[in-house]
Design an enzyme around this catalytic site. Structure first.
Site, PDB file in Angstrom:
ATOM      1  N   GLY A 515       1.303  -1.676   0.493  1.00 62.60           N
ATOM      2  CA  GLY A 515      -0.036  -0.318   0.474  1.00 62.60           C
ATOM      3  C   GLY A 515       1.404   1.199   0.259  1.00 62.60           C
ATOM      4  O   GLY A 515       1.793   0.865  -0.453  1.00 62.60           O
ATOM      5  N   LYS A 534       0.533  -5.546   8.798  1.00 63.54           N
ATOM      6  CA  LYS A 534       0.858  -3.878   7.316  1.00 63.54           C
ATOM      7  C   LYS A 534       2.260  -3.723   8.355  1.00 63.54           C
ATOM      8  O   LYS A 534       1.895  -3.362   9.557  1.00 63.54           O
ATOM      9  CB  LYS A 534      -0.631  -3.234   7.667  1.00 63.54           C
ATOM     10  CG  LYS A 534      -0.036  -1.932   6.533  1.00 63.54           C
ATOM     11  CD  LYS A 534      -0.526  -1.438   5.892  1.00 63.54           C
ATOM     12  CE  LYS A 534      -0.441  -0.776   4.330  1.00 63.54           C
ATOM     13  NZ  LYS A 534      -1.588   0.289   4.071  1.00 63.54           N
ATOM     14  N   ASP A 630      -9.938   7.185  -0.192  1.00 59.16           N
ATOM     15  CA  ASP A 630      -9.076   7.034  -1.172  1.00 59.16           C
ATOM     16  C   ASP A 630     -10.185   5.293  -1.718  1.00 59.16           C
ATOM     17  O   ASP A 630      -9.601   4.611  -1.475  1.00 59.16           O
ATOM     18  CB  ASP A 630      -8.200   6.374  -1.051  1.00 59.16           C
ATOM     19  CG  ASP A 630      -6.648   5.486  -2.099  1.00 59.16           C
ATOM     20  OD1 ASP A 630      -5.774   5.424  -1.928  1.00 59.16           O
ATOM     21  OD2 ASP A 630      -7.038   5.909  -3.421  1.00 59.16           O
TER      22      ASP A 630
END
Length: 823
Positions: A515, A534, A630
């Protein structure tokens, strides 16, 4: 020998001259071919066209390509042009053969056209290509229309004795025919099959599609306006499973027997008329097939909001004399309708009111299947609570005993067309028309001023207090250890050590994706539960930002949001632990590889609804309003049952619930950004716009920007605009998925919702909670849409434009949230 050669050349010259003269004579008498074989091409040259005076005082040029008929009705296929405006259609015309005349075409009428919504100019070209496609291109080479028969073994083009333009195969079988794609007219012998329709032109001089249609359904034949939902003004049963224009009849209507050329046309005013060649060598009206309708029963007889009274048009007049709500669009043309003096604003619904018009009737009421039985007050309430509702029609069940407790039937209207005034009737429908009040009484103004003053003083006190608290907190936290800081994080989030996460992810060996702020890895806890970890890059020093957002986002729980279950805050390591999503991100399922083919309509529809519900929760149901910024398929994840969840809050901004706007630097992904980013005045409606793009991608099965497409089709929104203007949205539905083609009509309905979300003016976009209601069938979508989705918004951004609503402005740069879900 020389003499013989000269004689031979002279003979050849005389023969060629004779053939040229005969060819010219044959052209004047109309001996054109009725068939053309591929390859072939024709150029629209004005010098070769025949000039004809139109009945509406316009001059038209006709350039024939194919001609059929030597006695009786005559049909011509070719270019039909408005000489003054240089606008041309490729189509089929009908005329009548007149013996003993050199004029092969008299007073023709256009009965079918390929490009009615997109006229071409002089020097446009029609081509019958080697690959079997019949295409029309403008003079600059722009593709205007195609029969879409490429690769279908087309042998040629034929104009039949019935006026049907046919592309035929090797065995003379029809591969494509104009009878299957009717415009506004029917020819003798032509059928209007189930699912087909006639659509009237805008006007006699404007050939493009209007808003009135005549269609054959599964068990009915109806005429209606193209609103959402359609408003029907004529409905009848079917004599057959189709409507056929026969000699002497049409779906139960008796019409004169055809001894000369005839055709039926669906007119711009909604009338259905039969025309026949007359003694004056031109077509004249013989009968109006809908004569049993009154003059005021047609939707556009007096335009939008127009009152029709005994064939005369006017505007709605208020009875209190205090405020004027409607103006005529053109005072000298009252039939064009009326407009609201102050447009209805969803942002100021508190100023909406309903005008009650008695002794009126509305054409769509009795034919509609959407009316519900309820009380008058409940009918009013339903319209007032739904911003899309522009009016309500109410009819008491018991006309003799009408009171507040009497029930009746209620129909909500998203658009108001012509209203019929029944001056001599006391028992007809009641029309409740929504208007926007512009006056504000003095007491209300005083209240607003007083509240604003008190609010400002309170705000100053809060700012001073917050500064003191912040200073105390900074001083206190400078002496706290990392463990003390983290111990104050409330909630059920688990804290993991870096070594622990390194072990469960097998040293971060199974990468799921990457990402904007780091990479995502697959892992498994000791109990077998799969997780997605993440690893955030570059956030070692953002202790305050990181922990504050872990605290807030970790407290959010919704079935359509990816759940944060833990974190790691250790030295320079910043990691987030999410629930694992078995089917990964949405992008690979809608436009990636073979998996896309297996995603059926039901799954796509559920995914769209899931995304909408997740965003509605972020915008309206959290303690803080969260703007995602987003939204794109890569940030929509699918679990093992293909339930969709919104992920990656890496660009979100927390906004207090009473703040309406935020000014910040541009963020998000190119291709999904709303036009208002150019003005730097941002609301949660940027997410609505991005959602509209994602919704379009899901329905069309392609990327918003696809470089594999031809140049004019690379941008999905450009294709959307073009297909909407051509009324061909069904052509956009994913053609690679059979199940999507089965549900093409439902997909087109959802495209209208996507178009609503894509309005370039952000004030005209719905909220996500309203989108959820529309998807659930509780509310009808807006129909007055602008399909130019990418033009910058012209909405005012100052106080005047807000009309009293506070605009929240952020002067300093905002740090993006780092809470990004797995991709």
């Amino acid at each position: 020998m020389v003499v013989e050669q000269r004689f031979l050349r002279y003979a050849i010259f005389l023969a060629s001259l004779l053939l040229s003269s005969l060819s010219s004579l044959n052209a004047q008498k109309g001996n054109y071919n009725s068939t053309a074989y591929l390859p072939a091409s024709w150029i629209n040259q004005a010098s070769k066209s025949q000039e004809i005076n139109g009945t509406d005082e316009t001059t038209v040029l006709v350039l024939p390509i194919l001609l059929r008929g030597s006695d009786g009705p005559r049909y011509v296929c070719g270019f039909y042009c408005n000489k003054v405006e240089d606008q041309c259609l490729f189509g089929v015309l009908i005329s009548q053969y007149t013996p003993n005349t050199d004029n092969y075409l008299q007073s023709p009428k256009l009965v079918w056209s390929a490009n009615r919504n997109n006229p071409v100019q002089s020097n446009a070209m029609l081509q019958l290509k080697e690959d079997g496609d019949l295409v029309l291109a403008n003079s600059d080479g722009t593709l205007i229309w195609s029969s879409n028969t490429r690769g279908k073994s087309v042998s040629g083009l034929n104009l039949t004795e019935m006026g049907n333009l046919v592309l035929f195969g090797p065995n003379n079988e029809p591969i494509w025919q104009s009878f299957d794609h009717p415009t506004d007219s029917l020819l003798l012998g032509q059928k209007l099959a189930r699912g087909q329709r006639l659509t009237a032109s805008v006007s006699a001089s404007n050939w493009s599609q209007g808003r009135l249609s005549l269609a054959v359904g599964s068990a009915s034949f109806s005429a209606y306006t193209e609103s959402d939902p359609p408003q029907i003004y004529y409905l009848s049963g079917l004599t057959y499973p189709y409507c056929e224009f026969r000699n002497g009849s049409f779906n139960g209507f008796t019409i004169p027997l055809a001894s000369v050329a005839q055709f039926i046309r669906f007119e711009p005013d909604g009338h259905l008329k039969l025309y026949q060649w007359g003694a004056a060598d031109e077509f004249t009206e013989v009968v109006d097939l809908l004569t049993f309708l009154n003059d005021c029963d047609y939707p556009m007889v007096c335009g939008n909001y127009g009152i029709c009274s005994r064939g005369q048009c006017g505007c709605i007049e208020t009875t209190n004399g205090q405020e004027r709500y409607f103006n005529e669009i053109k005072s000298r043309q009252p039939n064009l309708g009326c407009s609201l003096v102050t447009p209805i604003s969803c942002d100021h619904s508190q100023d909406h009111t309903l005008l009650e018009l008695k002794n009126t009737s509305y054409f769509a009421f009795h034919q509609s299947s959407d009316k519900i039985e309820t009380l008058m007050e409940e009918c009013k309430s339903k319209c007032m609570s739904n911003c899309s509702c522009k009016a309500a029609v109410f009819y008491y069940t018991d006309q003799l005993h009408r009171d507040l407790e009497s029930k009746g039937y209620c129909l909500l209207l998203n658009e108001v067309f012509s209203i019929s005034n029944n001056e001599r009737s006391v028992d007809d429908t009641i029309l409740l028309v929504k208007v926007q009040n512009t006056h504000v009484n003095k007491s209300r103004r005083k209240t607003v001023i007083l509240a604003s003053t008190v609010g400002a003083l309170f705000g100053v006190v809060c700012v001073v207090g917050s500064c003191l608290v912040l200073l105390m907190r900074v001083f206190r936290e400078s002496n706290e250890t990392e463990g003390d800081f983290l111990s104050k994080v409330p909630g059920m989030l688990a804290r993991y050590s870096y070594e622990n996460l390194k072990a469960v992810t097998e040293d971060f060996s199974k990468k799921l994706g990457e990402g904007g702020f780091g990479s995502v890895y697959e892992g498994a806890l000791s109990n077998g539960t799969k997780i997605a970890v993440k690893c955030l890059d570059g956030f070692a020093q953002l202790k305050d930002s990181f922990i504050a957002e872990v605290q807030i986002i970790g407290s959010i729980h919704h079935v359509n949001l990816v759940k944060l279950i833990g974190f790691c805050f250790e030295k320079s390591h910043r990691l987030l632990v999410y629930e694992y999503m078995a089917n990964g991100s949405l992008d690979k399922w809608i436009y990636g590889g073979k998996e896309k083919q297996s995603l059926p309509w039901s799954a796509r529809r559920r995914i769209i609804t899931d995304i909408a519900k997740g965003l509605a929760y972020l915008h309206e149901d959290c303690s803080h309003k969260i703007i995602h910024f987003d939204i794109k398929p890569q940030n929509i994840l699918l679990d093992q049952n293909f339930n969709a969840k919104v992920a990656d809050f890496g660009l979100s901004k927390l906004v207090e619930k009473d703040q309406s706007r935020v000014i910040t630097r541009m963020r998000g992904t190119p291709g999904y950004l709303a036009p208002e980013w150019l003005s730097s005045v941002i609301t949660e409606k940027v997410d609505v716009y991005s959602f509209g793009i994602v919704m379009s991608e899901i329905l069309c099965g392609r990327k918003n920007l696809d470089w594999s497409q031809i140049e004019e089709d690379r941008h999905l929104l450009s294709v959307f605009k073009r297909r909407a203007e051509e009324a061909r949205l069904e052509d956009m539905v994913d053609k690679n998925n059979l199940d999507m083609q089965v549900h093409v009509l439902e997909a087109v309905e959802m495209m209208q919702i996507a178009a609503w979300c894509l309005q370039s003016n952000f004030t005209k976009r719905p909220s996500m909670s309203l989108v959820v209601k529309v998807l659930d069938g509780l509310v009808a979508p807006e129909t007055n849409l602008d399909y130019d989705f990418t033009k910058p918004s012209a909405v005012e951004t100052g106080a005047a434009g807000d009309q009293g609503r506070e605009a929240f402005h952020i002067a300093s740069p905002l740090l993006p949230s780092t809470l990004s879900g797995p991709r």
